[in-house]
Design a protein around this motif. Structure first.
Motif, PDB file in Angstrom:
ATOM      1  N   UNK A 265      -9.760  10.886 -10.147  1.00  0.00           N
ATOM      2  CA  UNK A 265     -10.610  11.549  -9.141  1.00  0.00           C
ATOM      3  C   UNK A 265      -9.762  12.200  -8.066  1.00  0.00           C
ATOM      4  N   UNK A 266     -10.211  13.349  -7.579  1.00  0.00           N
ATOM      5  CA  UNK A 266      -9.409  14.133  -6.637  1.00  0.00           C
ATOM      6  C   UNK A 266      -8.810  13.343  -5.482  1.00  0.00           C
ATOM      7  N   UNK A 267      -9.620  12.631  -4.682  1.00  0.00           N
ATOM      8  CA  UNK A 267      -9.053  11.887  -3.554  1.00  0.00           C
ATOM      9  C   UNK A 267      -8.061  10.810  -3.985  1.00  0.00           C
ATOM     10  N   UNK A 268      -8.321  10.155  -5.138  1.00  0.00           N
ATOM     11  CA  UNK A 268      -7.410   9.118  -5.628  1.00  0.00           C
ATOM     12  C   UNK A 268      -6.071   9.738  -6.001  1.00  0.00           C
ATOM     13  N   UNK A 269      -6.138  10.850  -6.726  1.00  0.00           N
ATOM     14  CA  UNK A 269      -4.898  11.524  -7.113  1.00  0.00           C
ATOM     15  C   UNK A 269      -4.114  11.991  -5.886  1.00  0.00           C
ATOM     16  N   UNK A 270      -4.812  12.538  -4.886  1.00  0.00           N
ATOM     17  CA  UNK A 270      -4.129  13.013  -3.676  1.00  0.00           C
ATOM     18  C   UNK A 270      -3.428  11.864  -2.947  1.00  0.00           C
ATOM     19  N   UNK A 271      -4.142  10.739  -2.795  1.00  0.00           N
ATOM     20  CA  UNK A 271      -3.552   9.609  -2.072  1.00  0.00           C
ATOM     21  C   UNK A 271      -2.390   8.988  -2.838  1.00  0.00           C
ATOM     22  N   UNK A 272      -2.532   8.886  -4.155  1.00  0.00           N
ATOM     23  CA  UNK A 272      -1.433   8.345  -4.962  1.00  0.00           C
ATOM     24  C   UNK A 272      -0.214   9.254  -4.889  1.00  0.00           C
ATOM     25  N   UNK A 273      -0.451  10.557  -4.973  1.00  0.00           N
ATOM     26  CA  UNK A 273       0.663  11.504  -4.868  1.00  0.00           C
ATOM     27  C   UNK A 273       1.318  11.429  -3.488  1.00  0.00           C
ATOM     28  N   UNK A 274       0.509  11.246  -2.438  1.00  0.00           N
ATOM     29  CA  UNK A 274       1.070  11.125  -1.090  1.00  0.00           C
ATOM     30  C   UNK A 274       1.919   9.870  -0.964  1.00  0.00           C
ATOM     31  N   UNK A 275       1.497   8.771  -1.602  1.00  0.00           N
ATOM     32  CA  UNK A 275       2.295   7.543  -1.575  1.00  0.00           C
ATOM     33  C   UNK A 275       3.614   7.749  -2.314  1.00  0.00           C
ATOM     34  N   UNK A 276       3.564   8.452  -3.433  1.00  0.00           N
ATOM     35  CA  UNK A 276       4.801   8.767  -4.155  1.00  0.00           C
ATOM     36  C   UNK A 276       5.710   9.630  -3.279  1.00  0.00           C
ATOM     37  N   UNK A 277       5.102  10.607  -2.580  1.00  0.00           N
ATOM     38  CA  UNK A 277       5.896  11.452  -1.689  1.00  0.00           C
ATOM     39  C   UNK A 277       6.568  10.660  -0.587  1.00  0.00           C
ATOM     40  N   UNK A 278       5.865   9.645  -0.053  1.00  0.00           N
ATOM     41  CA  UNK A 278       6.469   8.806   0.985  1.00  0.00           C
ATOM     42  C   UNK A 278       7.646   8.021   0.429  1.00  0.00           C
ATOM     43  N   UNK A 279       7.497   7.538  -0.819  1.00  0.00           N
ATOM     44  CA  UNK A 279       8.605   6.806  -1.434  1.00  0.00           C
ATOM     45  C   UNK A 279       9.802   7.724  -1.675  1.00  0.00           C
ATOM     46  N   UNK A 280       9.534   8.942  -2.145  1.00  0.00           N
ATOM     47  CA  UNK A 280      10.630   9.898  -2.370  1.00  0.00           C
ATOM     48  C   UNK A 280      11.285  10.269  -1.049  1.00  0.00           C
ATOM     49  N   UNK A 281      10.503  10.419  -0.001  1.00  0.00           N
ATOM     50  CA  UNK A 281      11.059  10.737   1.307  1.00  0.00           C
ATOM     51  C   UNK A 281      11.981   9.616   1.788  1.00  0.00           C
ATOM     52  N   UNK A 282      11.598   8.361   1.506  1.00  0.00           N
ATOM     53  CA  UNK A 282      12.467   7.235   1.878  1.00  0.00           C
ATOM     54  C   UNK A 282      13.796   7.301   1.137  1.00  0.00           C
ATOM     55  N   UNK A 283      13.750   7.746  -0.120  1.00  0.00           N
ATOM     56  CA  UNK A 283      14.994   7.893  -0.874  1.00  0.00           C
ATOM     57  C   UNK A 283      15.892   8.919  -0.197  1.00  0.00           C
ATOM     58  N   UNK A 284      15.320  10.076   0.180  1.00  0.00           N
ATOM     59  CA  UNK A 284      16.122  11.130   0.817  1.00  0.00           C
ATOM     60  C   UNK A 284      16.697  10.669   2.151  1.00  0.00           C
TER      61      UNK A 284
END
Length: 367
Positions: A265-284
């Motif tokens: 579902x759209x909101x679920x996908x957006x929030x999951x992708x945002x969490x992945x983005x936060x994890x990737x940002x922590x890596x950087x």
């Protein structure tokens, strides 16, 4: 469903049973009355009223003051009539009134509508009717009225507690919902601010884009601080999670996903992708300039799992707890908070010198 509705249904059912009991009692003794026909007329009217008011007594919104007043009038009338149509000898011997235990239904109705004070009022009126019109101040009358008052006041007190508990629960749920929405908004602000700072640091992107992002964060922050209405997430159609994660791939980040669409579902996908983005940002920001990261998407029948692993220095045990206490809530809110709101889980694993692995798991609807 309201917590008091089962009690109201029980009151309505009790009135029907009590009516049947009153009719059977009178049927077995009506020949002993001075005016038996009058008793049958009263019980006929009582039957019609009980049937007509059954729906009202099954729901507090329908049981108005006028309904309760009419019910009390039927009870008092029956008690007074009992003293007129029955023989003095039977009355002094402890004969029951025409409505008998049906009168308790009236007190219970007052208890349900107005609490223990209303029940005490109804019980007091019925008691005065007994003392004035059916036998006077006898031991049996006093005993019956005391029982009626105790039962009515107890039910009334329970109803007051039930309403207070329900109101407290509603307020708690409202506060919880508002808190979760504000946590979501604060996560968006956190991620947006990091995005703005990243643009500034890299000195990339045009000034228009930078101004737009800064404006969005200013409005969101003002809303959060002033307690204004929060922006709602749109329901949206299903989205392919792969399309949302692909932009994170670069020379240091590798994205591996199934060949077929990973639909959420759209909101679920957006929030999951945002969490992945936060994890990737922590890596950087924390793993070092030479660290690499791998994003793996697993599409299972019952859940979608995304793993983010890096080969950076990792972090010692207790580091995340210390960061949260210090007010740095990137992991707590941007990652774990998002997954909790989605009904999923976020697990972080790290050993110093061996990098960090973040596992995000979101159950599919109905699982």
């Amino acid at each position: 469903m309201s917590v008091e509705m089962p009690i109201w249904r029980a009151i309505s059912f009790f009135r029907i049973l009590a009516l049947g009991y009153a009719v059977l009692r009178y049927f077995h003794s009506y020949l002993a009355y001075l005016h038996p026909v009058s008793g049958w007329i009263y019980l006929g009217a009582l039957t019609l009223w009980t049937i007509a008011s059954t729906r009202a007594f099954a729901n507090p919104h329908r049981c108005s003051r006028y309904v309760l007043a009419a019910d009390l009038a039927f009870t008092v009338t029956g008690i007074v009539m009992s003293g007129i149509i029955d023989t003095p000898a039977r009355i002094h011997a402890g004969a029951l009134t025409l409505p008998t235990i049906w009168a308790a239904g009236t007190v219970l109705g007052f208890a349900g509508k107005g609490g223990w004070k209303a029940a005490a009022f109804a019980g007091g009126v019925i008691g005065l009717a007994n003392f004035a019109g059916h036998g006077g101040l006898t031991g049996d009358n006093v005993h019956n009225i005391v029982l009626l008052l105790v039962a009515g006041c107890a039910i009334g007190y329970v109803m007051e507690l039930a309403r207070a508990s329900e109101a407290a629960l509603v307020r708690a749920l409202q506060v919880e919902a508002a808190t979760r929405e504000r946590e979501r908004l604060s996560r968006d602000i956190h991620d947006g601010v990091l995005q703005v700072l990243a643009l500034v640091q890299r000195k990339e992107g045009d000034l228009g884009e930078l101004g737009r992002l800064a404006g969005e964060q200013e409005r969101a922050l003002r809303t959060l601080m002033t307690g204004g209405p929060l922006p709602r997430q749109s329901s949206g159609a299903e989205q392919d999670l792969r399309a949302l994660l692909t932009p994170y791939a670069d020379d240091r980040v590798t994205v591996s996903a199934p060949a077929t669409p990973v639909l959420l579902p759209g909101p679920v996908a957006d929030e999951l992708a945002a969490a992945v983005g936060a994890a990737v940002d922590n890596v950087h920001r924390h793993a070092g300039e030479q660290a690499r990261a791998w994003i793996l998407v697993e599409d299972e029948p019952e859940a979608v799992t995304v793993s983010i692993r890096d080969d950076g220095p990792g972090y010692p045990a207790g580091r995340l707890g210390e960061a949260e206490k210090a007010g740095r809530l990137g992991v707590a809110q941007s990652i774990r908070g998002r997954l909790v709101d989605l009904g999923g889980t976020a697990q972080l694993y790290s050993v110093p010198g061996e990098g960090v692995e973040v596992e995000l798991r979101v159950p599919r609807e109905g699982e």
